[in-house]
Design an enzyme around this catalytic site. Structure first.
Site, PDB file in Angstrom:
ATOM      1  N   ASN A 103     -44.091 -81.523  81.547  1.00 40.48           N
ATOM      2  CA  ASN A 103     -43.611 -80.177  81.202  1.00 40.48           C
ATOM      3  C   ASN A 103     -43.847 -79.258  82.398  1.00 40.48           C
ATOM      4  OD1 ASN A 103     -42.725 -78.015  79.462  1.00 40.48           O
ATOM      5  ND2 ASN A 103     -44.871 -77.386  79.286  1.00 40.48           N
ATOM      6  N   HIS A 105     -44.723 -75.152  83.199  1.00 46.54           N
ATOM      7  CA  HIS A 105     -45.228 -73.940  82.543  1.00 46.54           C
ATOM      8  C   HIS A 105     -45.372 -72.851  83.606  1.00 46.54           C
ATOM      9  CE1 HIS A 105     -47.410 -71.630  79.537  1.00 46.54           C
ATOM     10  NE2 HIS A 105     -48.267 -71.304  80.496  1.00 46.54           N
ATOM     11  N   SER A 132     -46.734 -74.514  87.060  1.00 43.35           N
ATOM     12  CA  SER A 132     -47.462 -75.782  87.036  1.00 43.35           C
ATOM     13  C   SER A 132     -46.630 -76.846  86.339  1.00 43.35           C
ATOM     14  CB  SER A 132     -48.773 -75.641  86.240  1.00 43.35           C
ATOM     15  OG  SER A 132     -49.567 -74.583  86.720  1.00 43.35           O
ATOM     16  N   ASP A 141     -50.094 -77.089  76.474  1.00 39.84           N
ATOM     17  CA  ASP A 141     -50.251 -76.654  77.867  1.00 39.84           C
ATOM     18  C   ASP A 141     -51.611 -77.025  78.462  1.00 39.84           C
ATOM     19  OD1 ASP A 141     -47.709 -75.463  77.761  1.00 39.84           O
ATOM     20  OD2 ASP A 141     -48.523 -73.554  77.078  1.00 39.84           O
TER      21      ASP A 141
END
Ligand code: GRF
Length: 196
Positions: A103, A105, A132, A141
């Site tokens: 992912n 973020h 990030s 996260d």
């Protein structure tokens, strides 16, 4: 070459950057959106990439995730990339793709997980923020970071101006991080990012 699926919910600017950066290391074979009409779907179609819409409406999290998982496996996806995908994934799904699910973020994780990131960064008077890329773990996260890019926070920044500055660096950071993962130069080992 790694077969990559990208999950989106919205405009898909990171998806666009990931499509443009495809090389011998990875190929995007499928884009799934949980939102019909997400702008990113058009970007995928224009690039000749297969798309699927799997709506979450009226489904339990587990039922939705099971459909997602079936779609990914049917397409032969090897890596799954979240790019503005606005659904929390169940622990079972995340474990099933452990080390192969990433992912991006818009903060310097572990700082500022969650939502309203830019508002909170500005309110705290931070001088620096960034983006990030991280492995996804069940906690939101909280996964081990693969790569980060910093940007300055200006005194006259609004959440929108800061978001735009960060988004611009995301578009280089995300393909770079995906290439590291696809080539095996980075991997998840015992809950930590390991670089070769
Ligand atoms: C990006 O800011 C990303 O950091 C966050 O969601 C946004 C997605 O934007 N996870 P886009 O759909 O890729 O343009």
């Amino acid at each position: 070459m790694k077969r990559v699926a990208v999950l989106i919910s919205g405009r898909g600017s990171n998806l666009g950057a990931l499509i443009a950066a495809q090389d011998a290391g990875y190929k995007i074979i499928l884009v799934i959106s949980n939102v019909e009409g997400a702008g990113g779907l058009e970007k995928a179609r224009a690039a000749g990439i297969a798309t699927e819409v799997i709506s979450h409406a009226g489904k339990s999290r587990e039922a939705f995730d099971a459909e997602l998982d079936a779609g990914l496996r049917a397409a032969g996806a090897e890596l799954v990339v979240l790019a503005g995908f606005m659904r929390i994934l169940s622990d079972g799904f995340v474990r099933g793709w452990e080390g192969r699910l990433i992912n991006i973020h818009p903060s310097l994780l572990p700082a500022y997980r969650g939502t309203k990131v830019h508002e909170r960064v500005i309110a705290a008077g931070e001088r620096e923020s960034g983006a990030s890329v991280h492995f996804v773990v069940p906690e939101l996260d909280a996964g081990p970071v693969i790569a980060q890019t910093k940007v300055p926070v200006h005194s006259d920044d609004t959440p929108e101006s800061l978001a735009a500055r960060i988004l611009a660096v995301e578009h280089k950071l995300y393909p770079d991080a995906l290439k590291l993962l696809a080539s095996g130069k980075v991997r998840l080992e015992e809950g930590q990012t390991v670089r070769l």
